[in-house]
Write an enzyme that holds these catalytic residues in place. Structure first.
Site, short mmCIF file in Angstrom:
data_model
loop_
_atom_site.label_atom_id
_atom_site.label_comp_id
_atom_site.label_asym_id
_atom_site.label_seq_id
_atom_site.Cartn_x
_atom_site.Cartn_y
_atom_site.Cartn_z
N ASP A 158 17.54 30.45 17.72
CA ASP A 158 18.91 30.50 17.23
C ASP A 158 18.97 30.71 15.72
OD1 ASP A 158 19.42 29.95 19.80
OD2 ASP A 158 20.38 27.99 19.46
N ASP A 172 20.90 33.59 13.91
CA ASP A 172 21.99 33.28 12.98
C ASP A 172 21.76 33.92 11.62
OD1 ASP A 172 23.12 31.85 14.98
OD2 ASP A 172 22.55 29.88 14.21
N SER A 232 54.69 46.11 38.15
CA SER A 232 54.05 45.40 39.27
C SER A 232 54.09 46.32 40.48
CB SER A 232 54.76 44.09 39.52
OG SER A 232 56.13 44.32 39.69
N LEU A 233 53.72 45.80 41.62
CA LEU A 233 53.57 46.65 42.80
C LEU A 233 54.29 46.05 44.00
CD1 LEU A 233 49.74 47.35 42.56
CD2 LEU A 233 51.55 49.04 42.23
N LYS A 281 42.20 45.91 44.64
CA LYS A 281 43.16 45.13 43.85
C LYS A 281 42.43 43.85 43.42
CE LYS A 281 47.99 43.68 43.73
NZ LYS A 281 47.81 42.31 43.23
N ARG A 329 49.56 40.88 30.26
CA ARG A 329 50.75 41.51 30.81
C ARG A 329 52.01 40.71 30.43
NH1 ARG A 329 53.82 40.98 35.46
NH2 ARG A 329 54.72 42.91 36.24
N LYS A 332 48.17 44.32 51.00
CA LYS A 332 47.72 42.93 50.82
C LYS A 332 46.94 42.45 52.04
CE LYS A 332 49.31 40.41 47.84
NZ LYS A 332 49.47 40.02 46.50
N CYS A 377 27.83 2.95 47.57
CA CYS A 377 27.38 4.30 47.95
C CYS A 377 27.48 4.48 49.47
CB CYS A 377 25.95 4.52 47.48
SG CYS A 377 25.23 6.03 48.13
N CYS A 384 17.95 6.10 47.56
CA CYS A 384 19.12 6.46 48.34
C CYS A 384 18.82 7.67 49.24
CB CYS A 384 20.28 6.79 47.39
SG CYS A 384 21.71 7.49 48.24
S1 IVH Z 1 48.22 49.32 39.03
C1 IVH Z 1 51.39 51.09 38.36
N1 IVH Z 1 45.80 48.98 39.99
O1 IVH Z 1 48.00 43.99 40.41
C2 IVH Z 1 51.27 49.73 38.82
N2 IVH Z 1 47.08 47.04 39.50
O2 IVH Z 1 50.92 43.78 41.28
C3 IVH Z 1 50.58 48.84 37.89
N3 IVH Z 1 45.90 44.95 39.90
O3 IVH Z 1 49.59 43.29 37.40
C4 IVH Z 1 49.37 48.18 38.41
N4 IVH Z 1 44.01 45.81 40.60
O4 IVH Z 1 47.11 42.80 37.56
C5 IVH Z 1 46.92 48.38 39.56
N5 IVH Z 1 43.64 48.84 40.82
C6 IVH Z 1 44.75 48.25 40.38
C7 IVH Z 1 44.87 46.84 40.32
C8 IVH Z 1 46.07 46.28 39.88
C9 IVH Z 1 44.65 44.69 40.34
C10 IVH Z 1 46.90 43.91 39.57
C11 IVH Z 1 47.43 44.01 38.17
C12 IVH Z 1 48.92 44.12 38.31
C13 IVH Z 1 49.16 43.68 39.71
C14 IVH Z 1 50.32 44.46 40.27
#
Ligand code: IVH
Length: 731
Positions: free
Chosen positions: A51, A55, A100-101, A138, A159, A360, A456, A480
């Site tokens: 280290d 350092d 989001s999706l 995902k 985000r 999902k 125990c 034990c």
């Molecule tokens: S695209 C255009 N791609 O899922 C839409 N999201 O519910 C924007 N996530 O907040 C997201 N893998 O955290 C996209 N291959 C992927 C993803 C992904 C995970 C998450 C991401 C987002 C959430 C959307």
């Protein structure tokens, strides 16, 4: 300065330092060397230098960069290893919102999504759209926006609510997957992706925390979410994070264009999609991913393109089947239309783009009744609470037991016998109780919170609760049967002595019938003793006895790990074996010497020394010695009774030695207690120079550091510092 071209190959030795004092050359050299050692230390867990040496190199680089900022590489390691802790996280407004999706959970829902897109496009006059789908995992982590200006990472933001996130640049810099510099990047480039903790890293983090008596994390996502928001990047680094890139946000060919685009309202997902295509020179989303991959961003290799919905659905189901075998958690699959023009035409509805959807997976949680909380004893006597449940099906598997981690965790969750509780089964980790079901905590007929037992559960000894641990413990070490079983099953397990044919059931049986008590007893087992036991015939009994005998050949490093010494994991076992070479030198080592071993700090050294001093450990070692188990590491100087012969002597190796490789020389030196470093300074004790030794030799001569050749090194290893030339003069 241009980015250092040092894609570090941490297996190759770092280059020799420049001969002159030119700051540009010195900075370039330090950049490469520090990066080399950073990777060895933080990413490979296999440091080559101490280290202090690290350092010192780091400090020199930092100082030179401060003096000559124009010479600092934008991807200098000083920028990865984050700076001082912050007071708070700054807010960041996303130039283009992070969307989001919408979700789909069945083939019908997926088809419904495609139909909706077709109708929408039909209204726009597009009657036969080319639906190619890009299908991505995902990843269950945190969405991250990375902003690069002129190819240099300038800001990383979470985000947040999609409009405003938090500035976490200091922590994101420590993620090895995230490029600090991007070649051929446009003036502004925002890369989006997911920060996550891989399952292996997650397990390691939790093991380390449990061993240190700290509370463990429930899942990788929570752990990553906490890590990314740490104010102190050194804390964040304790939880190694990774990154997958999955898209591009704002881009601009020339600086300033991006802000303009945003204020003009062109920066919606669809509006920017067109400019992403133009600026990056790609024709769709898949091309964008390839563009990112080509520039060093981690893009998942298994991302596929499907030409129709049936194929897309098959790919989604394929991910579902592979889910448990992945190195990271995914909670679904994302399907995106490839074509940018179609994306633009489809636009967004609320927060969700119409052109993408999340497939999902079925939930991994279920609700059931907690029958009781019981306690099991770990290898070192820690009592671990676990839940006995009304059996329940969680994503296809019946779960009857689940972990509750530790007392703190149990108290925080406040689950009590009789409660309805939420159970999670994720990946190959043990099912866990998450919390009481909604409203359960409001019932007024609840049982009392469970408490750790006063005695125990395995041996009945009165338990203790040390102040510095989240575990109550059974103090009956050695006696034990619960601890004995844990130690035995650890010893025979794959990463340890790897004894085929002996698993946790078999060692429990041997313990129960009284044939073994400690791991040393295994070596006395005979075929005749095994034959009368259930499950053994002539062949199987012989096989087990042979497998035990073969384990005597396992290397010393593994033995150190296998015998179960607190704080000695696989890596520490290896380092201790290299440093001390023999069990006797290790047993004799005072804590200060243990602490000089790579990866062993003062606190750990104290604990290890305490364990090694225990008469029971000493006796175990003697019995293993008598059984012929390997207790020395070849080449680590086992014939030398004095492992501290070169204690405190710093040695630098340079050039090629006639017979020894650098690694052999290093191992032998470490086994004598020397420190081996790569740069020569006034503090260097001796330089060992072989053929074509360059600047290090010159520097040694300039500073008056003693220089020896290979025969000199061998004398040094034999006789210690007395063998150094001019030792009398140097004092
Ligand atoms: S695209 C255009 N791609 O899922 C839409 N999201 O519910 C924007 N996530 O907040 C997201 N893998 O955290 C996209 N291959 C992927 C993803 C992904 C995970 C998450 C991401 C987002 C959430 C959307």
């Amino acid at each position: 300065m241009t980015p250092s071209d040092a894609t570090p190959n941490a297996d190759a030795p770092p280059p020799e330092p420049p001969a002159d004092g030119d700051p540009a050359r010195r900075i370039a050299w330090l950049t490469t060397v520090v990066e080399h050692h950073r990777v060895r230390y933080y990413e490979q867990d296999d440091p080559e230098i101490g280290d202090d040496a690290y350092d010192a190199l780091f400090a020199e680089l930092e100082a030179l960069e401060a003096e000559h900022p124009e010479l600092a590489a934008p991807d200098s390691p000083t920028r990865r290893v984050g700076g001082a802790p912050l007071d708070k996280l700054d807010k960041v407004r996303h130039e283009q919102p992070m969307l989001s999706l919408a979700n789909a959970r069945s083939g019908e829902e997926l088809q419904g999504w495609v139909d909706r897109m077709r109708t929408h496009l039909g209204r726009e006059g597009i009657t036969d759209p080319d639906f190619r789908f890009v299908i991505e995992p995902k990843v269950d982590g945190l969405a991250m926006s990375l902003r690069y200006e002129d190819g240099v990472l300038v800001r990383a933001a979470t985000r947040g609510d999609g409009e405003v996130g938090e500035d976490v640049t200091h922590n994101v810099r420590t993620i090895p997957d995230v490029p600090l510099v991007v070649r051929d990047a446009p003036a502004v480039l925002e890369v989006r992706g997911e920060v996550y903790i891989a399952l292996d890293d997650f397990r390691r983090v939790n093991e380390r925390r449990a061993a240190a008596g700290e509370s463990t994390f429930m899942n990788p996502r929570n752990s990553a979410a906490g890590a990314i928001r740490q104010l102190d990047p050194r804390q964040a680094r304790q939880r190694p994070m990774s990154f997958w890139a999955y898209g591009v946000g704002v881009v601009a060919a020339t600086a300033g264009d991006d802000a303009e685009a945003a204020t003009e309202g062109r920066a919606g997902a669809a509006g920017t999609a067109a400019s992403v295509g133009a600026v990056l020179g790609v024709d769709g989303h898949h091309g964008t991913l390839t563009w990112l991959r080509d520039r060093g961003f981690p893009v998942n290799d298994e991302i596929e393109v499907a030409a129709d919905v049936d194929r897309a659905l098959a790919i989604c189901e394929g991910w579902g089947e592979r889910r448990d075998r992945l190195a990271f958690e995914i909670d679904g699959v994302v399907l995106k239309l490839d074509d940018f023009e179609l994306q633009r035409r489809l636009g967004t509805v609320g927060r969700d783009p119409r052109w993408a959807i999340a497939w999902k997976f079925p939930p991994r949680t279920a609700v059931t009744t907690l029958r009781e909380v019981v306690w099991s004893v770990g290898k070192f006597g820690d009592l671990h609470p676990y839940a006995v449940l009304e059996p329940v099906n969680v994503s296809g598997v019946t779960v009857g037991q689940a972990t509750l981690h530790n007392e703190e965790d149990l108290a925080r969750k406040d689950v009590r016998p009789g409660d309805r509780v939420i159970v999670l089964r994720a990946g190959d980790v043990i099912p866990q109780v998450i919390s009481p079901a909604p409203h359960e905590a409001e019932r007024d007929d609840r049982a009392d919170p469970p408490r750790p037992p006063a005695s125990c559960p395995a041996c009945g000894a009165p338990t203790e609760k040390p102040d510095d641990s989240v575990f109550t413990r059974c103090p009956n070490r050695g006696g034990c049967p619960g601890q004995q079983w844990q130690l035995l099953r650890h010893y025979v397990s794959r990463g340890a002595m790897d004894i085929d044919g002996l698993g946790e059931k078999q060692v429990a049986q041997l313990l129960e019938v009284g044939l073994v008590r400690t791991v040393a007893d295994l070596y006395d087992l005979t075929v005749e003793q095994l034959l009368p036991l259930e499950g053994y015939a002539e062949t199987s009994a012989t096989r087990v006895v042979d497998a035990i005998a073969r384990s005597r050949e396992q290397p010393f490093a593994r033995v150190l790990f296998a015998i179960g010494i607190e704080e000695v994991g696989q890596v520490t076992g290896r380092n201790l074996a290299a440093r001390f070479g023999t069990i006797d030198r290790l047993l004799d080592a005072p804590p200060e010497q243990l602490a000089a071993t790579p990866g062993v700090g003062d606190k750990m050294a104290g604990i290890i020394a305490g364990r090694l001093a225990d008469p029971a450990v000493r006796e175990l070692v003697e019995r293993l010695r008598a059984a012929g188990v390997t207790l020395a590491q070849e080449g680590a100087g086992e014939d030398d009774p004095a492992g501290d012969l070169l204690d405190g002597v710093t040695v630098v190796l340079t050039g090629t030695l006639p017979t020894l490789t650098r690694e052999e020389a290093t191992t032998r030196l470490l086994a004598r207690g020397a420190r081996v470093t790569t740069s020569v300074s006034k503090k260097t004790g001796v330089v060992v120079a072989g053929d074509s030794a360059g600047s290090k030799l010159e520097k040694a001569e300039r500073l008056g550091v003693p220089v020896v050749d290979e025969p000199g090194l061998l004398r040094l290893l034999e006789e210690g510092p007395a063998a150094l030339p001019g030792d009398d003069v140097a004092g």
